[in-house]
Scaffold this active site. Structure first.
Site, PDB file in Angstrom:
ATOM      1  N   CYS A 125       0.834  -1.207   0.000  1.00  8.47           N
ATOM      2  CA  CYS A 125       0.000   0.000   0.000  1.00  8.47           C
ATOM      3  C   CYS A 125       0.878   1.270   0.000  1.00  8.47           C
ATOM      4  O   CYS A 125       1.458   1.594  -1.023  1.00  8.47           O
ATOM      5  CB  CYS A 125      -0.990  -0.022   1.160  1.00  8.47           C
ATOM      6  SG  CYS A 125      -2.376   1.121   0.897  1.00  8.47           S
ATOM      7  N   HIS A 176      -3.725  -4.902   0.324  1.00  5.39           N
ATOM      8  CA  HIS A 176      -3.214  -5.365   1.616  1.00  5.39           C
ATOM      9  C   HIS A 176      -3.287  -6.891   1.704  1.00  5.39           C
ATOM     10  O   HIS A 176      -4.253  -7.445   2.264  1.00  5.39           O
ATOM     11  CB  HIS A 176      -4.011  -4.733   2.757  1.00  5.39           C
ATOM     12  CG  HIS A 176      -3.616  -3.328   3.070  1.00  5.39           C
ATOM     13  ND1 HIS A 176      -2.638  -3.002   3.991  1.00  5.39           N
ATOM     14  CD2 HIS A 176      -4.062  -2.156   2.562  1.00  5.39           C
ATOM     15  CE1 HIS A 176      -2.506  -1.685   4.046  1.00  5.39           C
ATOM     16  NE2 HIS A 176      -3.356  -1.142   3.195  1.00  5.39           N
ATOM     17  N   GLU A 191      -1.733  -8.823   3.631  1.00  9.11           N
ATOM     18  CA  GLU A 191      -1.614  -9.297   5.012  1.00  9.11           C
ATOM     19  C   GLU A 191      -2.974  -9.461   5.688  1.00  9.11           C
ATOM     20  O   GLU A 191      -3.104 -10.202   6.678  1.00  9.11           O
ATOM     21  CB  GLU A 191      -0.727  -8.356   5.835  1.00  9.11           C
ATOM     22  CG  GLU A 191      -1.377  -7.096   6.361  1.00  9.11           C
ATOM     23  CD  GLU A 191      -1.580  -5.999   5.331  1.00  9.11           C
ATOM     24  OE1 GLU A 191      -2.102  -4.926   5.698  1.00  9.11           O
ATOM     25  OE2 GLU A 191      -1.222  -6.210   4.156  1.00  9.11           O
TER      26      GLU A 191
END
Length: 222
Positions: A107, A199, A201
């Site tokens: 990001c 994102h 994660e």
């Protein structure tokens, strides 16, 4: 000894006290792959000494980049800029390029890697924000084939940003775009450096997340 990944901090102020932190979601993806991790704090007197200990780096998501770094002024479109965060991202980007150590950007990390490698940003996506900011899933990204990654042609990811790459840094190739043309993924032409606008994660169980962190793992252990 396990490889050591240096991770950028982000800032939080609670009850007037500033704290540096890393979201646990980033750390889990790395420790589960057998890596040690270290937070690279702001205002260290000698970051190069810390960088030398690291085998690779992760630049995390966060607030906006000061547009002064790509020769623009901030008329209020770039939010919550902090020169210390810009500096640590810049130092890591420049060190990774010089040392040829692996670097993953997520990001904001994509944006700062691009800026500090010579690119620029759209300070705000304006009318496109509805399809890029706070989208939990089904944000379609078209992927151009690249030997490092095993993506399908179209993947569906999340999206939490209002800024995006405008001019791509000369040393990078674009391999991911949204249908509206917004750049979603870049890869260095010769070095083990890549970055994504979404994102991975967050959605640990999805294949696109595994591809990102598995690829980073291979680059670090190579």
């Amino acid at each position: 000894m396990p490889k050591l990944i240096g991770i950028t901090p982000r800032l939080l102020t609670e009850s007037g006290v500033e704290k540096q932190f890393i979201n646990t979601r980033y750390i889990k993806h790395l420790t589960q792959r057998g890596f040690n991790t270290i937070q690279i704090n702001l205002d260290n007197p000698n970051n190069d000494a810390i960088f030398d200990m690291c085998d690779a780096f992760l630049i995390t998501g966060g607030t906006d980049v000061d547009p002064i770094h790509f020769n623009e002024t901030n008329e209020g479109l770039s939010k919550n800029v902090d020169s210390r965060l810009d500096l640590i991202d810049q130092q890591i980007t420049e060190y990774a390029i010089k040392s040829k150590k692996p670097l993953l950007g997520i990001c904001r990390g994509l944006q700062t890697i691009n800026v500090f490698a010579g690119g620029s940003l759209h300070q705000d996506l304006k009318d496109l924000n509805a399809t890029h900011n706070s989208v939990k899933s089904d944000h379609e990204v078209t992927i151009k084939h690249h030997p490092l990654f095993g993506f399908e042609v179209v993947i569906k990811v999340n999206s939490y940003h209002h800024q995006a790459i405008k001019d791509v840094a000369p040393s990078f190739d674009v391999i991911g775009r949204h249908i509206d043309g917004t750049i979603e993924m870049i890869v260095h032409k010769t070095l083990p450096i890549f970055a994504v606008q979404w994102h991975p994660e967050i959605d640990a169980q999805l294949p696109f997340s595994k591809v990102i962190f598995d690829t980073f793992e291979r680059l670090v252990k190579k």
